[in-house]
Scaffold this motif. Structure first.
Motif, PDB file in Angstrom:
ATOM      1  N   LEU A 175     -18.173   4.597 -15.008  1.00 43.21           N
ATOM      2  CA  LEU A 175     -16.950   4.893 -14.267  1.00 43.21           C
ATOM      3  C   LEU A 175     -16.486   6.320 -14.525  1.00 43.21           C
ATOM      4  O   LEU A 175     -16.855   6.946 -15.514  1.00 43.21           O
ATOM      5  N   LYS A 176     -15.665   6.819 -13.608  1.00 41.87           N
ATOM      6  CA  LYS A 176     -15.212   8.201 -13.663  1.00 41.87           C
ATOM      7  C   LYS A 176     -13.696   8.259 -13.832  1.00 41.87           C
ATOM      8  O   LYS A 176     -12.993   7.259 -13.655  1.00 41.87           O
ATOM      9  N   THR A 177     -13.221   9.450 -14.124  1.00 43.52           N
ATOM     10  CA  THR A 177     -11.775   9.626 -14.295  1.00 43.52           C
ATOM     11  C   THR A 177     -11.041   9.514 -12.966  1.00 43.52           C
ATOM     12  O   THR A 177      -9.846   9.259 -12.940  1.00 43.52           O
ATOM     13  N   ARG A 178     -11.742   9.717 -11.860  1.00 39.93           N
ATOM     14  CA  ARG A 178     -11.174   9.510 -10.528  1.00 39.93           C
ATOM     15  C   ARG A 178     -12.168   8.688  -9.724  1.00 39.93           C
ATOM     16  O   ARG A 178     -13.329   9.069  -9.588  1.00 39.93           O
ATOM     17  N   MET A 179     -11.715   7.556  -9.195  1.00 37.62           N
ATOM     18  CA  MET A 179     -12.601   6.623  -8.508  1.00 37.62           C
ATOM     19  C   MET A 179     -12.035   6.249  -7.142  1.00 37.62           C
ATOM     20  O   MET A 179     -10.845   5.941  -7.017  1.00 37.62           O
ATOM     21  N   LYS A 180     -12.904   6.253  -6.136  1.00 33.53           N
ATOM     22  CA  LYS A 180     -12.565   5.674  -4.840  1.00 33.53           C
ATOM     23  C   LYS A 180     -13.361   4.373  -4.730  1.00 33.53           C
ATOM     24  O   LYS A 180     -14.586   4.375  -4.796  1.00 33.53           O
ATOM     25  N   ILE A 181     -12.636   3.259  -4.594  1.00 30.18           N
ATOM     26  CA  ILE A 181     -13.254   1.934  -4.632  1.00 30.18           C
ATOM     27  C   ILE A 181     -12.959   1.193  -3.330  1.00 30.18           C
ATOM     28  O   ILE A 181     -11.843   1.263  -2.809  1.00 30.18           O
ATOM     29  N   VAL A 182     -13.963   0.479  -2.823  1.00 26.74           N
ATOM     30  CA  VAL A 182     -13.772  -0.394  -1.661  1.00 26.74           C
ATOM     31  C   VAL A 182     -14.140  -1.818  -2.067  1.00 26.74           C
ATOM     32  O   VAL A 182     -15.243  -2.062  -2.558  1.00 26.74           O
ATOM     33  N   ASP A 183     -13.210  -2.738  -1.866  1.00 29.37           N
ATOM     34  CA  ASP A 183     -13.453  -4.160  -2.140  1.00 29.37           C
ATOM     35  C   ASP A 183     -13.635  -4.881  -0.808  1.00 29.37           C
ATOM     36  O   ASP A 183     -12.747  -4.866   0.041  1.00 29.37           O
ATOM     37  N   PHE A 184     -14.782  -5.523  -0.637  1.00 26.15           N
ATOM     38  CA  PHE A 184     -15.116  -6.190   0.623  1.00 26.15           C
ATOM     39  C   PHE A 184     -14.789  -7.680   0.540  1.00 26.15           C
ATOM     40  O   PHE A 184     -15.083  -8.330  -0.455  1.00 26.15           O
ATOM     41  N   GLY A 185     -14.186  -8.212   1.601  1.00 26.33           N
ATOM     42  CA  GLY A 185     -13.766  -9.609   1.582  1.00 26.33           C
ATOM     43  C   GLY A 185     -12.713  -9.829   0.530  1.00 26.33           C
ATOM     44  O   GLY A 185     -12.786 -10.768  -0.267  1.00 26.33           O
ATOM     45  N   THR A 186     -11.707  -8.985   0.533  1.00 30.31           N
ATOM     46  CA  THR A 186     -10.736  -8.933  -0.568  1.00 30.31           C
ATOM     47  C   THR A 186      -9.845 -10.166  -0.658  1.00 30.31           C
ATOM     48  O   THR A 186      -9.253 -10.425  -1.696  1.00 30.31           O
ATOM     49  N   GLY A 187      -9.751 -10.960   0.448  1.00 32.94           N
ATOM     50  CA  GLY A 187      -8.857 -12.123   0.409  1.00 32.94           C
ATOM     51  C   GLY A 187      -7.427 -11.677   0.156  1.00 32.94           C
ATOM     52  O   GLY A 187      -6.949 -10.698   0.736  1.00 32.94           O
ATOM     53  N   PRO A 188      -6.712 -12.353  -0.741  1.00 32.83           N
ATOM     54  CA  PRO A 188      -5.341 -11.945  -1.057  1.00 32.83           C
ATOM     55  C   PRO A 188      -5.278 -10.804  -2.070  1.00 32.83           C
ATOM     56  O   PRO A 188      -4.201 -10.475  -2.564  1.00 32.83           O
ATOM     57  N   GLY A 189      -6.431 -10.207  -2.385  1.00 33.70           N
ATOM     58  CA  GLY A 189      -6.408  -8.999  -3.225  1.00 33.70           C
ATOM     59  C   GLY A 189      -6.716  -9.207  -4.687  1.00 33.70           C
ATOM     60  O   GLY A 189      -6.193  -8.478  -5.534  1.00 33.70           O
ATOM     61  N   THR A 190      -7.578 -10.140  -5.020  1.00 40.56           N
ATOM     62  CA  THR A 190      -7.880 -10.423  -6.425  1.00 40.56           C
ATOM     63  C   THR A 190      -8.460  -9.216  -7.136  1.00 40.56           C
ATOM     64  O   THR A 190      -7.968  -8.812  -8.200  1.00 40.56           O
ATOM     65  N   VAL A 191      -9.523  -8.634  -6.577  1.00 38.30           N
ATOM     66  CA  VAL A 191     -10.171  -7.487  -7.221  1.00 38.30           C
ATOM     67  C   VAL A 191      -9.241  -6.272  -7.256  1.00 38.30           C
ATOM     68  O   VAL A 191      -9.108  -5.632  -8.313  1.00 38.30           O
ATOM     69  N   PRO A 192      -8.559  -5.894  -6.153  1.00 38.81           N
ATOM     70  CA  PRO A 192      -7.629  -4.767  -6.241  1.00 38.81           C
ATOM     71  C   PRO A 192      -6.511  -4.985  -7.272  1.00 38.81           C
ATOM     72  O   PRO A 192      -6.120  -4.044  -7.965  1.00 38.81           O
ATOM     73  N   ALA A 193      -6.003  -6.214  -7.368  1.00 39.62           N
ATOM     74  CA  ALA A 193      -4.972  -6.487  -8.380  1.00 39.62           C
ATOM     75  C   ALA A 193      -5.538  -6.306  -9.782  1.00 39.62           C
ATOM     76  O   ALA A 193      -4.869  -5.769 -10.675  1.00 39.62           O
ATOM     77  N   ALA A 194      -6.784  -6.752  -9.989  1.00 39.38           N
ATOM     78  CA  ALA A 194      -7.429  -6.591 -11.289  1.00 39.38           C
ATOM     79  C   ALA A 194      -7.630  -5.118 -11.613  1.00 39.38           C
ATOM     80  O   ALA A 194      -7.416  -4.681 -12.756  1.00 39.38           O
ATOM     81  N   ILE A 195      -8.035  -4.341 -10.618  1.00 39.37           N
ATOM     82  CA  ILE A 195      -8.241  -2.906 -10.830  1.00 39.37           C
ATOM     83  C   ILE A 195      -6.923  -2.215 -11.146  1.00 39.37           C
ATOM     84  O   ILE A 195      -6.837  -1.399 -12.066  1.00 39.37           O
ATOM     85  N   ALA A 196      -5.879  -2.544 -10.388  1.00 37.02           N
ATOM     86  CA  ALA A 196      -4.564  -1.958 -10.652  1.00 37.02           C
ATOM     87  C   ALA A 196      -4.094  -2.279 -12.063  1.00 37.02           C
ATOM     88  O   ALA A 196      -3.600  -1.408 -12.781  1.00 37.02           O
ATOM     89  N   ASP A 197      -4.258  -3.527 -12.467  1.00 31.79           N
ATOM     90  CA  ASP A 197      -3.844  -3.940 -13.811  1.00 31.79           C
ATOM     91  C   ASP A 197      -4.658  -3.210 -14.874  1.00 31.79           C
ATOM     92  O   ASP A 197      -4.118  -2.734 -15.876  1.00 31.79           O
ATOM     93  N   HIS A 198      -5.963  -3.107 -14.645  1.00 32.91           N
ATOM     94  CA  HIS A 198      -6.855  -2.456 -15.606  1.00 32.91           C
ATOM     95  C   HIS A 198      -6.483  -0.994 -15.794  1.00 32.91           C
ATOM     96  O   HIS A 198      -6.417  -0.492 -16.922  1.00 32.91           O
ATOM     97  N   TYR A 199      -6.220  -0.307 -14.682  1.00 36.69           N
ATOM     98  CA  TYR A 199      -5.926   1.122 -14.751  1.00 36.69           C
ATOM     99  C   TYR A 199      -4.531   1.410 -15.278  1.00 36.69           C
ATOM    100  O   TYR A 199      -4.233   2.556 -15.631  1.00 36.69           O
ATOM    101  N   MET A 200      -3.680   0.405 -15.325  1.00 37.19           N
ATOM    102  CA  MET A 200      -2.374   0.595 -15.954  1.00 37.19           C
ATOM    103  C   MET A 200      -2.517   0.875 -17.447  1.00 37.19           C
ATOM    104  O   MET A 200      -1.634   1.469 -18.067  1.00 37.19           O
ATOM    105  N   ARG A 201      -3.632   0.429 -18.027  1.00 40.00           N
ATOM    106  CA  ARG A 201      -3.858   0.627 -19.460  1.00 40.00           C
ATOM    107  C   ARG A 201      -4.549   1.951 -19.758  1.00 40.00           C
ATOM    108  O   ARG A 201      -4.758   2.289 -20.916  1.00 40.00           O
TER     109      ARG A 201
END
Length: 496
Positions: A175-201
């Motif tokens: 992973l890099k200090t700046r990342m552009k990520i695309v989540d496919f079939g995101t549904g209600p946003g499980t992976v984006p929520a996980a990424i947001a939570d992870h990057y908060m740390r």
């Protein structure tokens, strides 16, 4: 003013100044535009221009962002991540957002008995459809209580699960200090929520989060949960969802210069596409992946879906997408994906309040979903692999392809550990593979034989390489597989 002219102005000013207010662009814009209108025109281009927009009242301060460098975790970062993953607790703010969404959708309290009972029914319906075979198998999280059931039952495990994957990629330097990520079939946003939570740390990393989803109510849930959860973290930018059917996507539908593409529990649900069609789709979408980017495929750990994932992995052979992990091909050869059932296992999660409420009934086990087991593949365009080790040509190790010749004999082997401990309180059991296996092979460590010489197998990482010396080969006729029995004189050595 046309968007491209506003963007040209932004580029011009950013070359002249390292830092400026967005309102300064109004001096260069012929038409009368509000600051918000200017921001709306340029916001999607800021990440690629290495610019960040920091809200300041009704204006935005535009500052230079750091370049893309390998993300290196500090000891404090590692301790924080390890502690979070050890306990596997869904953040209270995220739990509240899900509860609020349930309340808004049902016009009742989220813990109303009628609401809870309907969610239980949705969960049971989904589980019944999942385990059917052939054309009768139907998985649907498209609307109404099916989405609420997903948020209550699947979301918590997948939320923690993806953070395990992210952490492993960080430790590997992917992973890099700046990342552009695309989540496919995101549904209600499980992976984006996980990424947001992870990057908060992480105080030294930024992410530009994109997603693709077809169904309107999933997009509605996404918009309610993910942007709200990420809004206080300036290092996480959540873009609006691209509404599209994944199977109809082309590279032109995606943003440029993507650092990571995620397909979490996606391809097993697209039953109308053949294996070759799925491989072709991945190849097409990978055109927007940067040369050192990653494609992460995740599927359930059951035998059918795990095996199908390996078959998809091999269907991509020669396409320009290469396997980083977990497979290692230490004998310079491919394996037999039709026989490969392999999965990762992590600590159980701590069930959130909603899940506990659902389990407060006569059959609580039906509504508690806490174990993390998944199959995954990380693909890259370059030739980078997690495991660099290859068996030396003159090494005195038996290939598992010839294991039938050694039944009831002792041999030395080198292999990958491809499961967690599958055993019980009497035996530790691990699936192993060396890339040549024609049948399933397991290493068995009876507890009464355990000692310092053979205990290293219990410390091996998923996908890690071990050398095993003086192990007894036994054929399991019932399972048509082979067991390698570790004795007190056997030795296990970790390679990587």
């Amino acid at each position: 003013m046309p968007a491209n002219k506003v963007l040209s102005v932004l580029k011009y000013v950013s070359r002249m100044k390292k830092e400026f207010m967005l309102s300064e662009l109004k001096d260069y814009v012929e038409d009368e535009m509000s600051i918000q209108a200017i921001y709306n025109e340029v916001s999607s281009s800021l990440f690629d221009l290495r610019l960040n927009a920091v809200p300041m009242g009704n204006d935005f301060r535009i500052i230079r962002a750091p370049g893309k460098e390998t993300l290196v975790l500090s000891p404090e970062d590692k301790e924080l991540m390890s502690s979070f993953l050890k306990f596997g607790t869904i953040p209270k703010k995220l739990q509240r957002l899900i509860e609020q969404y349930i309340g808004e959708k049902t016009s009742k309290d989220w813990d109303d008995p009628i609401v809870l009972e309907k969610i239980r029914w949705a969960i049971q319906s989904q589980k019944t459809g999942y385990w059917k075979e052939g054309k009768a198998r139907k998985i649907s999280y498209e609307k109404g209580y099916s989405i609420l059931g997903y948020l209550a039952y699947q979301f918590p495990v997948y939320f923690i699960q993806f953070q395990h994957i992210l952490y492993g990629m960080e430790l590997d330097g992917l992973l890099k200090t700046r990342m552009k990520i695309v989540d496919f079939g995101t549904g209600p946003g499980t992976v984006p929520a996980a990424i947001a939570d992870h990057y908060m740390r992480l105080g030294n990393a930024e992410v530009d989060m994109h997603s693709v989803e077809l169904y309107d109510e999933n997009i509605e849930a996404y918009r309610h949960i993910v942007p709200e959860y990420a809004k206080d973290n300036l290092n996480v930018k959540v873009e609006d969802t691209i509404k599209a059917n994944i199977k109809d996507l082309t590279a032109d539908d995606l943003p440029d210069k993507v650092d990571m593409m995620v397909f979490s529990n996606v391809f097993n649900e697209i039953s109308e596409m053949s294996l070759d069609e799925k491989a072709a789709l991945l190849k097409e979408l990978s055109k927007k992946l940067v040369d050192d980017g990653n494609i992460v495929l995740i599927e359930p750990a059951d035998k059918t879906n795990s095996t199908e994932l390996r078959r998809l992995m091999f269907a991509l052979k020669g396409s320009g997408l290469n396997v980083y992990s977990p497979c290692s091909f230490i004998w310079y050869a491919g394996c037999k994906p039709d026989e490969c059932w392999s999965f990762e296992q992590k600590n159980d999660i701590n069930p959130p309040v909603l899940m506990k409420k659902l389990a407060d009934c006569e059959e609580p086990f039906r509504y508690l979903n806490t174990d993390i087991k998944y199959s995954y593949v990380i693909l890259r365009k370059d030739r980078l692999t997690r495991i660099k080790f290859k068996v030396p040509l003159k090494a005195k190790f038996a290939r598992l392809a010839t294991i039938d010749k050694f039944a009831d004999k002792r041999i030395n082997i080198v292999c990958s550990v491809m499961s967690g401990d599958l055993g019980d309180n009497k035996y530790s059991v691990y699936k192993v593979c060396d890339g040549t296996s024609r049948k399933q092979v397991y290493v068995i460590l009876p507890f009464h034989n355990m000692n310092v010489e053979n205990n290293a197998i219990k410390e091996a990482d998923y996908g890690g390489i071990i050398k095993i010396y003086d192990v007894l080969v036994k054929y399991n006729e019932e399972k048509d597989s082979y067991n390698l029995i570790l004795g007190k004189m056997s030795a296990v050595e970790k390679v990587e």
